[in-house]
Design a protein around this motif. Sequence first.
Motif: not given
Length: 319
Positions: A236-241
């Motif tokens: 949930k804390q991994l940044k996605k872009r």
Amino acid sequence: MINTHNSLGNMFLEEIEMKVIITEDLSKKFKSFIAVNKINIEIEEGEIYGFVGLNGAGKTTTIRMLLRMMKPTDGKVFLFGKDIAKGFEQWNDIGYIVESTYAYPNLTVRENLELFFMLRKLKEKTLIDNIIEKLKLNEYQNILAKNLSLGNLQRLGLAKALIHKPKLLILDEPLNGLDPIGIIEVREMLRELSQNGTTIFVSSHILAELAKIATKIGIIHRGKLVKELTSVQLEKQLKKRLVISTKDNYKAIELLKQKGWVPSINTKNEIEILDERALSRSDEICKFLTNNGLPPYKLYPFEEDLESFFIRNIRNETS
């Protein structure tokens, strides 16, 4: 009349006994240097706890204190609910590798394992053959340890750690020297052991592999546990872009802003949209830009991995 004090004490003892590893304010000083600073960890049966940090962060010092190879300056370690400083007798339930793997150089692989078998006071001779088979050391069993490659020496170290079927594995850089096939084999073996109830505390600099097996991650930096989270929390804390490139990224940014997006330019001169909704609406964004004369020649989702997450958190702690 209920003795509240005793009831709370019993609850505390029951909680400790449910955990395989507990540390309470675990600390180590070398003169004025604080190597480990009030580390508090709780690990349950069957968990794989990935312990990560820069060189010199305190990983190996913590592991040495878990194994009573080094006495803490302050704090306590409980293994299987028992304080290891008070007559702990379950060392045969623990397997470990600490720093570099050691083997008697002038003994063969089999002789090393036979000696370790005797030192562990084990009974079943089949354990030696089983672990040689499991670690794929069959063709090397009569080779002197000093003539082994680094990878096969690491396999021998793992064999010694696993031969007695421990309930707890404490591994410091267990993937060192292994080739890609060996890394995959060890990864699958650790996952299988965990599924069968073995608790694993593992430190490794190969973060991509650690991310594939760890159920919980702890990040140590300058002796402090600065982050601890489960694999679900990590996801949930991994940044996605969404990453986009067009023939005119600055014009594309203005167009995207008009549609309510918040794009920016990254260090590679690409457009990034950090809003996760953009990932599910990438087709819509592509069509919008194309209709406005800026068809993307690059458009892909990017997700941060454990290594990037680790570096980001370390930078936050340092700044």
